[in-house]
Design an enzyme around this catalytic site. Structure first.
Site, short mmCIF file in Angstrom:
data_model
loop_
_atom_site.label_atom_id
_atom_site.label_comp_id
_atom_site.label_asym_id
_atom_site.label_seq_id
_atom_site.Cartn_x
_atom_site.Cartn_y
_atom_site.Cartn_z
N GLN A 156 0.81 -1.23 0.00
CA GLN A 156 0.00 0.00 0.00
C GLN A 156 0.85 1.27 0.00
O GLN A 156 0.50 2.24 -0.66
CB GLN A 156 -0.90 0.04 1.24
CG GLN A 156 -2.26 -0.58 1.04
CD GLN A 156 -3.11 -0.48 2.31
OE1 GLN A 156 -3.05 0.49 3.06
NE2 GLN A 156 -3.91 -1.50 2.54
N PRO A 192 -5.17 -6.61 5.14
CA PRO A 192 -5.72 -7.47 4.08
C PRO A 192 -4.83 -8.71 3.91
O PRO A 192 -3.62 -8.63 4.11
CB PRO A 192 -5.64 -6.59 2.83
CG PRO A 192 -5.32 -5.22 3.29
CD PRO A 192 -4.70 -5.32 4.63
N TYR A 223 -13.11 -2.69 2.62
CA TYR A 223 -11.63 -2.70 2.67
C TYR A 223 -11.03 -1.99 1.47
O TYR A 223 -9.94 -1.44 1.54
CB TYR A 223 -11.11 -4.14 2.71
CG TYR A 223 -11.78 -4.93 3.79
CD1 TYR A 223 -11.51 -4.66 5.13
CD2 TYR A 223 -12.75 -5.87 3.48
CE1 TYR A 223 -12.17 -5.33 6.14
CE2 TYR A 223 -13.42 -6.55 4.48
CZ TYR A 223 -13.13 -6.28 5.81
OH TYR A 223 -13.79 -6.93 6.80
N GLN A 252 -12.45 0.57 -0.16
CA GLN A 252 -12.73 2.01 -0.03
C GLN A 252 -11.48 2.84 0.18
O GLN A 252 -11.13 3.69 -0.63
CB GLN A 252 -13.58 2.26 1.21
CG GLN A 252 -15.04 2.36 1.03
CD GLN A 252 -15.70 2.73 2.36
OE1 GLN A 252 -15.18 3.51 3.16
NE2 GLN A 252 -16.86 2.16 2.58
N GLN A 302 -8.34 2.05 0.26
CA GLN A 302 -7.16 1.78 -0.56
C GLN A 302 -7.22 2.50 -1.91
O GLN A 302 -6.19 2.72 -2.55
CB GLN A 302 -7.01 0.27 -0.79
CG GLN A 302 -6.74 -0.50 0.50
CD GLN A 302 -6.61 -2.00 0.27
OE1 GLN A 302 -5.78 -2.45 -0.50
NE2 GLN A 302 -7.46 -2.77 0.92
N HIS A 338 -11.04 4.71 8.22
CA HIS A 338 -9.83 4.64 7.39
C HIS A 338 -9.99 5.51 6.13
O HIS A 338 -9.06 6.19 5.71
CB HIS A 338 -9.55 3.20 6.95
CG HIS A 338 -8.68 2.43 7.89
ND1 HIS A 338 -9.17 1.61 8.88
CD2 HIS A 338 -7.33 2.35 7.99
CE1 HIS A 338 -8.16 1.07 9.54
NE2 HIS A 338 -7.03 1.50 9.03
#
EC number: 6.5.1.4
Length: 366
Positions: free
Chosen positions: A104, A131, A294, A296, A298, A320
């Site tokens: 990431q 993840p 999850y 969203q 990233q 997040h």
């Protein structure tokens, strides 16, 4: 090149490693000298952990930058970026710290490098609080590639909590710029599939039980689809240590992907692990969004960098995601808006449209 240092408060909002990842990646991309204070201030173990440190060191190496205050437990760092270069770079958490989180922080940077990159990421591939690598390969990859780039994700060795020892090689070529995305049409669910795995000393029956329990749970709610969850024994030469878990993916008619996953823990029965993953998937299908909870956050950094207006339809906007938007606005000067979805079919649901006017970052090296 270096202007005044941008000050980031690492203790606000999500208050964890994510602030560090978003702000150092953007600092590296935009050539902004950065100071992050109060890093993970509210966490039970405040300051930098091994995985945050290895992520920071990797970004420093990607751009020949300077990093001060980077040690375990430190709550303040200073980062001065230079020009992003391609080539081979290694990051090793030396723990079960997540390789997906290393991916990431580094991926946005190497997209704007001078030449192709090979990132060798070591740590946990299927670890808690992050993840799983299967999510990165099966959900994150096909969706993020809609921004107009491709990458190769080669899982050499899987690693689990507490030892880590996993290794993933990510290869990618730089781009001139990123295209905006529009993920607002969810379509209908056409396929549900997944894998339930055991590694090391754990009996294969555990994988079969996780898969069967997950299938039963999904069937109660979605009756007309074949649910194909493969139980897998990870080959001895491709897994370090012991672990188990499951990931289940739903694919829709418009190419949207949603996931639910769970990891086995000592003393937790296999059925329970399978059911937990199924319930997470089903919850992500109920909210009417086109991305799961999850994905969203990233996607935010890529939306901020893209040329033009991106839109994604989501369920409830996570902390997040709010955090990523806040720092993308502060550092990159992208503009985000979040509105309740006005589509009739979403009226009774908690569904939102996140829109972003990207900054149209262009690669100075190409």
């Amino acid at each position: 090149m270096a202007g005044p240092r941008v000050e980031v408060d690492g203790g606000i909002m999500e208050g964890g490693g994510q602030i560090l990842r978003v702000s150092t990646a953007l600092s590296c991309l935009l050539g902004l000298p950065l100071r992050v204070q109060k890093i993970r201030a509210g966490r039970s173990t405040p300051g930098l952990r091994p995985q945050h440190l290895s992520g920071l060191e990797m970004v420093r190496d990607l751009c020949d930058g300077q990093l001060e205050g980077a040690e375990i437990g430190s709550t303040e760092i200073m980062f001065t970026p230079e020009k992003i270069k391609g080539g081979t770079h290694t990051a090793d958490t030396k723990t079960a710290g997540s390789v997906c989180l290393l991916m990431q922080v580094s991926m946005p940077c190497v997209l704007f490098a001078a030449s192709p990159s090979e990132l060798c990421l070591r740590g946990g591939t299927n670890a808690e609080m992050a993840p799983q690598i299967d999510y990165a390969a099966m959900v994150f990859k096909p969706i993020v590639e809609k921004f107009g780039f491709t990458f190769d994700c080669d899982i050499k060795m899987r690693g689990y909590y507490p030892k880590g020892g996993g290794e993933v090689i990510v290869r990618m070529s730089p781009v001139k710029q990123l295209n905006p995305i529009n993920l607002t049409d969810r379509g209908s669910v056409t396929k549900i599939y997944g894998r339930a795995f055991v590694a090391g000393v754990l009996p294969f029956k555990v994988a079969k039980d996780m898969a069967a329990a997950a299938v039963r749970c999904i069937r109660k709610e979605i009756r007309d689809l074949y649910v194909n969850i493969q139980p897998v024994q990870e080959p001895k030469d491709q897994a370090f240590g012991n672990g188990s878990g499951i990931i289940i993916i739903a694919e829709t008619s418009t190419g949207c992907l949603f996931a639910g996953s769970s990891l086995g823990k000592r003393g937790v029965n296999a059925d329970k692990v399978g059911i937990e993953a199924a319930e997470v998937l089903l919850a992500n299908l109920r909210h009417g969004g086109a991305v799961d909870e999850y994905l969203q956050d990233q996607l935010i950094i890529f939306m901020a960098l893209a040329s033009g207006i991106s839109r994604i339809k989501t369920g409830p906007v996570t902390l997040h995601t709010q955090t990523a938007m806040h720092f993308a606005e502060q550092l990159a000067k992208a503009k985000f808006t979040v509105k309740k979805s006005e589509d009739e079919e979403d009226a009774s649901k908690d569904t939102y449209i996140i829109e972003c006017q990207g900054i149209g970052m262009t690669n100075p090296n190409l």
